[in-house]
Motif scaffolding. Structure first.
Motif, PDB file in Angstrom:
ATOM      1  N   THR A  20     -11.254  -0.173  -0.027  1.00 22.17           N
ATOM      2  CA  THR A  20     -12.214   0.895   0.225  1.00 22.17           C
ATOM      3  C   THR A  20     -11.908   1.541   1.570  1.00 22.17           C
ATOM      4  OG1 THR A  20     -13.793  -0.669   1.199  1.00 22.17           O
ATOM      5  CG2 THR A  20     -14.022  -0.178  -1.147  1.00 22.17           C
ATOM      6  N   TRP A  21     -12.039   2.867   1.621  1.00 23.02           N
ATOM      7  CA  TRP A  21     -11.652   3.632   2.804  1.00 23.02           C
ATOM      8  C   TRP A  21     -12.804   4.507   3.265  1.00 23.02           C
ATOM      9  CZ3 TRP A  21      -6.615   3.391   4.909  1.00 23.02           C
ATOM     10  CH2 TRP A  21      -5.705   2.616   4.173  1.00 23.02           C
ATOM     11  N   PHE A  46      -8.466   8.039   7.774  1.00 22.87           N
ATOM     12  CA  PHE A  46      -9.266   7.066   7.037  1.00 22.87           C
ATOM     13  C   PHE A  46      -8.956   5.646   7.516  1.00 22.87           C
ATOM     14  CE2 PHE A  46      -8.453  10.695   4.291  1.00 22.87           C
ATOM     15  CZ  PHE A  46      -9.728  11.052   3.900  1.00 22.87           C
ATOM     16  N   GLU A  47      -9.969   4.792   7.372  1.00 22.35           N
ATOM     17  CA  GLU A  47      -9.832   3.396   7.783  1.00 22.35           C
ATOM     18  C   GLU A  47     -10.263   2.465   6.649  1.00 22.35           C
ATOM     19  OE1 GLU A  47     -11.528   1.039  11.580  1.00 22.35           O
ATOM     20  OE2 GLU A  47     -13.043   1.563  10.072  1.00 22.35           O
ATOM     21  N   THR A  48      -9.569   1.329   6.514  1.00 25.51           N
ATOM     22  CA  THR A  48      -9.987   0.282   5.591  1.00 25.51           C
ATOM     23  C   THR A  48      -9.986  -1.057   6.300  1.00 25.51           C
ATOM     24  OG1 THR A  48      -9.596  -0.756   3.428  1.00 25.51           O
ATOM     25  CG2 THR A  48      -7.648  -0.180   4.720  1.00 25.51           C
ATOM     26  N   TYR A  78       0.852  -1.183   0.000  1.00 26.30           N
ATOM     27  CA  TYR A  78       0.000   0.000   0.000  1.00 26.30           C
ATOM     28  C   TYR A  78       0.891   1.237   0.000  1.00 26.30           C
ATOM     29  CZ  TYR A  78      -3.163  -3.591   1.798  1.00 26.30           C
ATOM     30  OH  TYR A  78      -3.887  -4.747   1.971  1.00 26.30           O
ATOM     31  N   HIS A 123      -4.994   2.151   8.481  1.00 27.70           N
ATOM     32  CA  HIS A 123      -5.394   3.555   8.567  1.00 27.70           C
ATOM     33  C   HIS A 123      -4.434   4.430   7.770  1.00 27.70           C
ATOM     34  CE1 HIS A 123      -7.231   1.624  12.079  1.00 27.70           C
ATOM     35  NE2 HIS A 123      -8.192   2.505  11.905  1.00 27.70           N
ATOM     36  N   PRO A 131      -9.188   8.211  -1.170  1.00 31.19           N
ATOM     37  CA  PRO A 131     -10.050   8.155   0.010  1.00 31.19           C
ATOM     38  C   PRO A 131     -10.769   9.457   0.325  1.00 31.19           C
ATOM     39  CG  PRO A 131      -7.865   7.282   0.488  1.00 31.19           C
ATOM     40  CD  PRO A 131      -7.788   7.997  -0.819  1.00 31.19           C
TER      41      PRO A 131
END
Length: 331
Positions: free
Chosen positions: A206-207, A199-201, A147, A190, A172
């Motif tokens: 997807t975030w 942001f979290e996934t 990532y 995150h 995001p």
């Protein structure tokens, strides 16, 4: 047994929503613990540091990679994965620390096998040459999920070890630069952007935003910390155990999300570039050689032998902080 990524900024899944920021006490008296500066083979800024099966490494300006040996810190790579001297801004290791990934300017992405010395160039995925600020990798060497935090506001990801043709991307937020990214499980993590959002996934693709609307400072570092992320099945650990999401930012601010609300700590005025929390304790570092230690309750300023801006910090048998002017501090 080698800890399968002791410096990873792992945290747990935060539950959605944005809560009010509550202040917590902060201590800024000097710590009694000593940090010492050591010699390095560079005067360029070091932006990232990792611990691997082959010891400690740091990456930075001009694409340099240095290694801590029995004779001190030595240069092992120069010029980055492309050989063009692009600066390296972020790094991470695979589980068990056999591979180190690093990213930087002009779309550079490299994968370095610390045991064989082999360097793979994964730069410019899908012909994208934006600057990359940070990288998070999960899984074992050779089969990692990768990532990459992009300056254009995109997160680039590959579930097939960065192989050509396997990269996808997602935006995001509003397109503001993604400053830092961290994962506590294969596809759960995150990220923070320069617009003050977290942001979290939970699927790596997807975030969702989980804050932080009233911080009023820039965000620079994030740690997604899970207490049980690297325990074995024999440990019979609760896989949902967690320590929250931690964010470092401008104005000496550190933020913590426990799954229901955000709290904040004000350490002073330094922009805090990185934060690391392991088993409830950790560090944050920033401008002017500032380094703060967290004991599970409050942040305490440590005495450091440098006034250089510090960019990254890790916890291990030897704790390491790195920054401008080729600075490496050991503890």
């Amino acid at each position: 047994m080698f800890d399968s990524n002791p410096n990873r900024r792992t945290v747990l899944k935060a539950i959605g929503g944005t809560a009010a920021i509550a202040a917590v006490p902060t201590s800024v008296q000097a710590s009694d613990e000593e940090w010492r500066a050591v010699e390095t083979p560079t005067e360029g800024t070091l932006h990232g540091t990792e611990v691997t099966t082959n010891g400690y490494y740091a990456v930075g300006e001009g694409g340099i990679v240095i290694h801590r040996t029995n004779e001190g810190w030595k240069k092992v790579l120069d010029g980055g994965p492309t050989g063009n001297g692009n600066d390296l801004y972020g790094s991470d290791t695979t589980d068990y620390g056999t591979r180190m990934w690093f990213v930087g300017s002009s779309g550079v992405i490299g994968e370095y096998d610390v045991e064989t010395g082999n360097l793979e160039d994964h730069s410019a995925p899908n012909d994208n040459t934006n600057n990359y600020n940070d990288v998070a990798v999960t899984g074992e060497g050779g089969s990692a999920n990768v990532y990459v935090a992009g300056d254009s506001g995109k997160i680039y990801y590959s579930f097939e070890n960065g192989e050509s043709g396997t990269w996808e991307y997602v935006t995001p937020g509003s397109g503001s630069a993604i400053q830092s990214i961290d994962f506590h499980d294969d596809r759960s993590g995150h990220a923070v952007d320069s617009n003050g959002r977290v942001f979290e996934t939970t699927d790596g693709a997807t975030w969702e935003p989980i804050g932080l609307q009233d911080a009023n400072v820039n965000f620079y570092g994030v740690v997604s910390r899970s207490e049980t992320a690297h325990q074995t099945e024999s440990d019979d650990a609760d896989s949902d155990g967690c320590d929250g999401v931690w964010v470092s930012g401008g104005g000496g601010m550190v933020f913590h999300y426990d799954g229901s609300q955000w709290t904040s700590a004000d350490t002073g005025d330094a922009g805090l570039q990185d934060v690391i929390i392991t088993s409830g304790e950790g560090y944050t570092v920033g401008g002017g050689g500032k380094l703060y230690e967290y004991d599970g309750d409050q942040w305490t300023q440590a005495d450091t032998p440098t006034g250089e801006n510090l960019k990254a910090v890790l916890q291990s048998t030897t704790d390491i902080a790195v920054g401008a002017g080729g600075t490496v501090l050991e503890h």
